[in-house]
Design a protein around this motif. Structure first.
Motif, PDB file in Angstrom:
ATOM      1  N   GLU A  37     -42.731  11.984  33.333  1.00 58.93           N
ATOM      2  CA  GLU A  37     -41.664  11.082  33.780  1.00 58.93           C
ATOM      3  C   GLU A  37     -41.691  10.901  35.298  1.00 58.93           C
ATOM      4  OE1 GLU A  37     -38.683  12.648  30.197  1.00 58.93           O
ATOM      5  OE2 GLU A  37     -38.366  13.312  32.271  1.00 58.93           O
ATOM      6  N   HIS A  38     -41.340   9.682  35.717  1.00 59.11           N
ATOM      7  CA  HIS A  38     -41.228   9.388  37.143  1.00 59.11           C
ATOM      8  C   HIS A  38     -39.841   8.815  37.395  1.00 59.11           C
ATOM      9  CE1 HIS A  38     -42.183   8.545  41.200  1.00 59.11           C
ATOM     10  NE2 HIS A  38     -42.303   7.245  41.067  1.00 59.11           N
ATOM     11  N   ASN A  91     -43.420   7.701  30.675  1.00 56.10           N
ATOM     12  CA  ASN A  91     -42.810   6.582  31.380  1.00 56.10           C
ATOM     13  C   ASN A  91     -43.928   5.665  31.856  1.00 56.10           C
ATOM     14  OD1 ASN A  91     -40.160   8.345  33.241  1.00 56.10           O
ATOM     15  ND2 ASN A  91     -40.234   7.724  31.113  1.00 56.10           N
ATOM     16  N   ALA A  93     -43.980   3.931  34.403  1.00 50.87           N
ATOM     17  CA  ALA A  93     -44.101   4.057  35.858  1.00 50.87           C
ATOM     18  C   ALA A  93     -45.127   5.107  36.262  1.00 50.87           C
ATOM     19  CB  ALA A  93     -42.744   4.413  36.470  1.00 50.87           C
ATOM     20  N   ARG A 117     -39.621   2.812  30.848  1.00 53.24           N
ATOM     21  CA  ARG A 117     -40.228   2.596  32.166  1.00 53.24           C
ATOM     22  C   ARG A 117     -40.066   3.826  33.045  1.00 53.24           C
ATOM     23  NH1 ARG A 117     -37.483  -3.310  33.100  1.00 53.24           N
ATOM     24  NH2 ARG A 117     -35.631  -1.977  33.002  1.00 53.24           N
ATOM     25  N   THR A 118     -38.858   4.379  33.060  1.00 53.42           N
ATOM     26  CA  THR A 118     -38.521   5.514  33.904  1.00 53.42           C
ATOM     27  C   THR A 118     -37.298   6.204  33.322  1.00 53.42           C
ATOM     28  OG1 THR A 118     -37.649   6.188  36.074  1.00 53.42           O
ATOM     29  CG2 THR A 118     -37.196   3.943  35.374  1.00 53.42           C
ATOM     30  N   SER A 120     -35.034   7.219  35.092  1.00 49.84           N
ATOM     31  CA  SER A 120     -33.929   6.894  35.988  1.00 49.84           C
ATOM     32  C   SER A 120     -32.941   5.937  35.325  1.00 49.84           C
ATOM     33  CB  SER A 120     -34.445   6.272  37.287  1.00 49.84           C
ATOM     34  OG  SER A 120     -35.133   7.226  38.056  1.00 49.84           O
TER      35      SER A 120
END
Length: 299
Positions: A37-38, A91, A93, A117-118, A120
């Motif tokens: 994960e980013h 992710n 990303a 995607r992320t 976050s």
């Protein structure tokens, strides 16, 4: 009183299921779900080592980033040494941020599954159009990088909207890891066709265990071993799935990695008694053995 329901699957007790065998006539399938994960810097969601202050929250951002820079590489070495495959929950990303890490897992032949995607963001707060676009963006990046579209999906934070399963099938996904209600794969209905739910753990998962419940690395390793030993005995009567959910910024820390090595070595030492595999292979085998609508597992 009538309670609201999801309408995705019906109730069939574990004792009333078709007899399905894994390859090699094995009864217990075991897979590792490794989350890569980013996170955005200075905004958005993210697990916390300590209560975060005003953004930019350097402490917690850097702690999470340790997983990609160090922890995941140590875990890759561990998996190589034990000869264990994994399902990478990526992710999208990650391909821009840490391409060398994604290449290293690709070189192992590991499965790459979609993970948004992320982390976050969470898709449960998106409109249907926004969620559809997010799934398409993440899927496109993974497909282009890996040369094949991902077949499985785990939502960031296990967050779903009311239409997430529908959107996943419409995007070409065949299985989801979002639902933790069973020890066998379960068919779900969507407006676009069936979707297979493959068991993904929320107990044998380092975020709930270590971040939320503050258990030690030793406790978490014992949890893995105890779950494995118990499920191996339970599986004598019916085939089961055991997943292990890991995050490199948590169990990739040296003092936890040592205990994780002990737990995974215990499983590897029993490889002759189990099907040590990946989530996608579990989904593929189950789909052939119990097609949607052919048994009591479907709604």
């Amino acid at each position: 009183m009538s309670l609201a329901g999801h309408g995705r699957f019906g109730y069939v007790p574990i004792t009333h299921r078709p007899d399905v065998r894994w390859p090699g006539d094995k009864r217990l399938a075991v897979y590792i779900g490794l989350n890569l994960e980013h996170f955005a810097f200075g905004e958005g969601l993210g697990a916390e080592l300590a209560p975060g202050g005003p953004q930019p929250d350097v402490l917690n951002y850097a702690w999470r980033d340790y997983g990609n820079r160090v922890g995941a590489w140590r875990m890759l070495e561990l998996l190589d040494n034990l000869g264990m495959p994994t399902t990478v929950l990526a992710n999208s990303a990650m391909y821009k941020y840490a391409p060398a890490l994604m290449e290293a897992f690709r070189a192992r032949g590991d499965e790459i599954a979609g993970h948004g995607r992320t982390n976050s963001e969470r898709q449960s707060t998106m409109s249907e159009d926004e969620e559809r676009a997010m799934i398409a963006e993440a899927t496109g990046i993974l497909s282009a990088a890996e040369g094949v579209a991902p077949s499985g999906w785990l939502s960031p934070w296990i967050a779903e909207s009311s239409v997430t399963p529908d959107l996943l099938v419409e995007a070409g996904y065949r299985y989801t890891l979002n639902w933790c209600m069973d020890d066998q794969p379960i068919w779900m209905t969507t407006r676009a066709g069936p979707l297979l739910s493959v068991p993904y753990p929320q107990e044998v998962n380092d975020i709930p265990a270590i971040v939320a419940r503050k258990e030690s690395g030793s406790d978490f390793a014992d949890m893995i071993i105890d779950t494995f030993d118990e499920m191996l005995e339970q599986s004598e009567g019916q085939s089961l799935v055991m997943g292990i959910a890991l995050h490199p910024y948590i169990v990739g820390q040296p003092f936890r990695l040592r205990h994780l090595r002990r737990a995974l070595a215990h499983i590897a030492d029993n490889r002759e008694n189990i099907w040590l595999t990946r989530a996608g292979e579990i989904a593929e085998h189950w789909t052939k053995a119990v097609p949607f609508g052919s048994a009591a597992l479907s709604v």
